[in-house]
Design an enzyme around this catalytic site. Structure first.
Site, mmCIF file in Angstrom:
data_model
loop_
_atom_site.group_PDB
_atom_site.id
_atom_site.type_symbol
_atom_site.label_atom_id
_atom_site.label_comp_id
_atom_site.label_asym_id
_atom_site.label_seq_id
_atom_site.Cartn_x
_atom_site.Cartn_y
_atom_site.Cartn_z
ATOM 1 N N LYS A 20 0.918 -1.115 0.098
ATOM 2 C CA LYS A 20 0.132 -0.029 0.413
ATOM 3 C C LYS A 20 1.265 1.430 -0.300
ATOM 4 O O LYS A 20 2.381 1.239 -0.260
ATOM 5 C CB LYS A 20 -1.132 -0.116 1.185
ATOM 6 C CG LYS A 20 -2.341 -1.228 1.145
ATOM 7 C CD LYS A 20 -2.685 -1.230 2.473
ATOM 8 C CE LYS A 20 -3.650 -2.499 2.679
ATOM 9 N NZ LYS A 20 -5.279 -2.857 3.464
ATOM 10 N N TYR A 60 -12.123 -2.587 -3.355
ATOM 11 C CA TYR A 60 -13.173 -2.817 -2.352
ATOM 12 C C TYR A 60 -14.247 -2.844 -2.330
ATOM 13 O O TYR A 60 -14.969 -2.914 -0.744
ATOM 14 C CB TYR A 60 -12.172 -1.460 -1.336
ATOM 15 C CG TYR A 60 -10.666 -1.901 -0.310
ATOM 16 C CD1 TYR A 60 -10.131 -3.338 0.599
ATOM 17 C CD2 TYR A 60 -10.060 -1.507 -0.530
ATOM 18 C CE1 TYR A 60 -9.327 -3.823 0.835
ATOM 19 C CE2 TYR A 60 -7.939 -1.409 -0.569
ATOM 20 C CZ TYR A 60 -8.293 -2.456 -0.114
ATOM 21 O OH TYR A 60 -7.111 -2.808 1.246
ATOM 22 N N ARG A 96 -1.336 -14.713 3.488
ATOM 23 C CA ARG A 96 -1.778 -14.048 4.094
ATOM 24 C C ARG A 96 -1.641 -14.158 5.694
ATOM 25 O O ARG A 96 -0.881 -12.962 6.675
ATOM 26 C CB ARG A 96 -3.583 -14.213 4.651
ATOM 27 C CG ARG A 96 -4.186 -14.038 3.415
ATOM 28 C CD ARG A 96 -4.619 -12.880 3.471
ATOM 29 N NE ARG A 96 -5.699 -13.002 4.547
ATOM 30 C CZ ARG A 96 -6.270 -12.187 4.599
ATOM 31 N NH1 ARG A 96 -6.514 -10.684 4.114
ATOM 32 N NH2 ARG A 96 -7.696 -11.673 5.671
ATOM 33 N N ARG A 113 3.036 -7.135 9.280
ATOM 34 C CA ARG A 113 2.484 -6.346 9.561
ATOM 35 C C ARG A 113 2.185 -6.226 11.002
ATOM 36 O O ARG A 113 2.746 -5.134 11.408
ATOM 37 C CB ARG A 113 1.251 -6.262 9.571
ATOM 38 C CG ARG A 113 -0.021 -6.198 8.315
ATOM 39 C CD ARG A 113 -0.742 -6.294 8.603
ATOM 40 N NE ARG A 113 -1.692 -6.468 7.049
ATOM 41 C CZ ARG A 113 -3.291 -7.016 6.582
ATOM 42 N NH1 ARG A 113 -3.203 -7.610 7.362
ATOM 43 N NH2 ARG A 113 -3.685 -6.242 5.461
ATOM 44 N N ASN A 123 -2.111 -0.406 7.231
ATOM 45 C CA ASN A 123 -1.203 -1.305 8.150
ATOM 46 C C ASN A 123 -0.177 -2.063 6.221
ATOM 47 O O ASN A 123 0.058 -3.346 6.385
ATOM 48 C CB ASN A 123 -2.442 -2.210 7.902
ATOM 49 C CG ASN A 123 -3.664 -2.729 7.075
ATOM 50 O OD1 ASN A 123 -3.480 -1.980 6.324
ATOM 51 N ND2 ASN A 123 -4.362 -3.896 7.162
ATOM 52 N N HIS A 126 -1.334 -5.007 1.259
ATOM 53 C CA HIS A 126 -2.358 -6.484 1.325
ATOM 54 C C HIS A 126 -2.590 -7.730 0.655
ATOM 55 O O HIS A 126 -1.784 -7.726 -0.215
ATOM 56 C CB HIS A 126 -3.588 -5.389 -0.127
ATOM 57 C CG HIS A 126 -4.632 -6.614 -0.428
ATOM 58 N ND1 HIS A 126 -5.751 -6.849 0.173
ATOM 59 C CD2 HIS A 126 -4.676 -7.253 -1.950
ATOM 60 C CE1 HIS A 126 -6.872 -7.098 -0.749
ATOM 61 N NE2 HIS A 126 -5.926 -7.790 -1.459
ATOM 62 N N GLU A 137 -9.139 -9.647 -8.163
ATOM 63 C CA GLU A 137 -8.129 -9.234 -7.388
ATOM 64 C C GLU A 137 -7.374 -9.683 -8.835
ATOM 65 O O GLU A 137 -7.152 -8.105 -9.452
ATOM 66 C CB GLU A 137 -8.161 -9.359 -6.564
ATOM 67 C CG GLU A 137 -8.649 -9.024 -5.635
ATOM 68 C CD GLU A 137 -8.285 -8.954 -3.634
ATOM 69 O OE1 GLU A 137 -8.950 -8.709 -3.136
ATOM 70 O OE2 GLU A 137 -7.255 -9.737 -3.398
#
Ligand code: GDP
Ligand code: MG
Length: 160
Positions: A20, A60, A96, A113, A123, A126, A137
């Site tokens: 991000k 999103y 993840r 993170r 954070n 993604h 995505e």
């Protein structure tokens, strides 16, 4: 292509990972790529991209009724994002885990993170939350010809 050639091959699973705007600004692109590389995953695509608001709103869209949605889209539009596609066995779920829990105060040390951020609204990364989400995505962020199909030289040293 958008869909890995052989969907029955577990090693061909793909996920969408993005650094991000805060992660880009804070100089974390290299470290985040390094963690996925060192794990043994294969980079299929990557680009620095200042995403249009429409793309971010679509990305999103499932969160559109959340109170933080407008702020989230503004945050994601505040600078360029480094968008990537990574491939390998169980890469969606494992990706993840490498990122850590959504709220950095709950992310374990050793995760991205957990190591680099504090606020859920900053954070830094993604990762797709399911294989079907990843396919949506990847198609949203990348053109078919931006996805590189190639043989990974390390493959026989990574997979049994
Ligand atoms: P993720 O899949 O782990 O990224 O988490 P979600 O899909 O639930 O949320 C998407 C993103 O929205 C998160 O990564 C955060 O950047 C942001 N977000 C989620 N929950 C909150 C919240 O309670 N407050 C704020 N400000 N942002 C949030
Ligand atoms: Mg999510």
């Amino acid at each position: 292509s958008v869909f890995a050639k052989n969907m029955t091959d577990p090693k061909a699973e793909r996920t969408f990972i993005a650094i991000k705007p805060d992660g880009v600004q804070r100089g974390l692109i290299g470290d985040i790529i390094k963690r996925f590389e060192q794990k043994g995953y294969k980079l299929v695509a990557g680009k620095l991209m200042w995403a249009p608001k429409e793309l971010l709103m679509n990305h999103y869209k499932d969160l559109a009724d959340k109170p933080f949605y407008n702020g989230l889209v503004a945050y994601m539009a505040s600078g360029p994002v480094f968008a990537m596609v990574w491939e390998g066995k169980a890469v969606v779920a494992t990706g993840r885990k490498i990122l850590g829990a959504t709220n950095p105060l709950d992310s374990a040390p050793g995760t991205i993170r957990g190591d680099y951020c504090i606020d859920v609204g900053r954070n830094i990364c993604h990762g797709s939350d399911a294989v079907e989400t990843a396919q949506r995505e990847i198609a949203l962020w990348f053109k078919d010809d931006e996805l590189n199909d190639y043989e990974f030289a390390d493959k026989k040293w990574i997979y049994e």
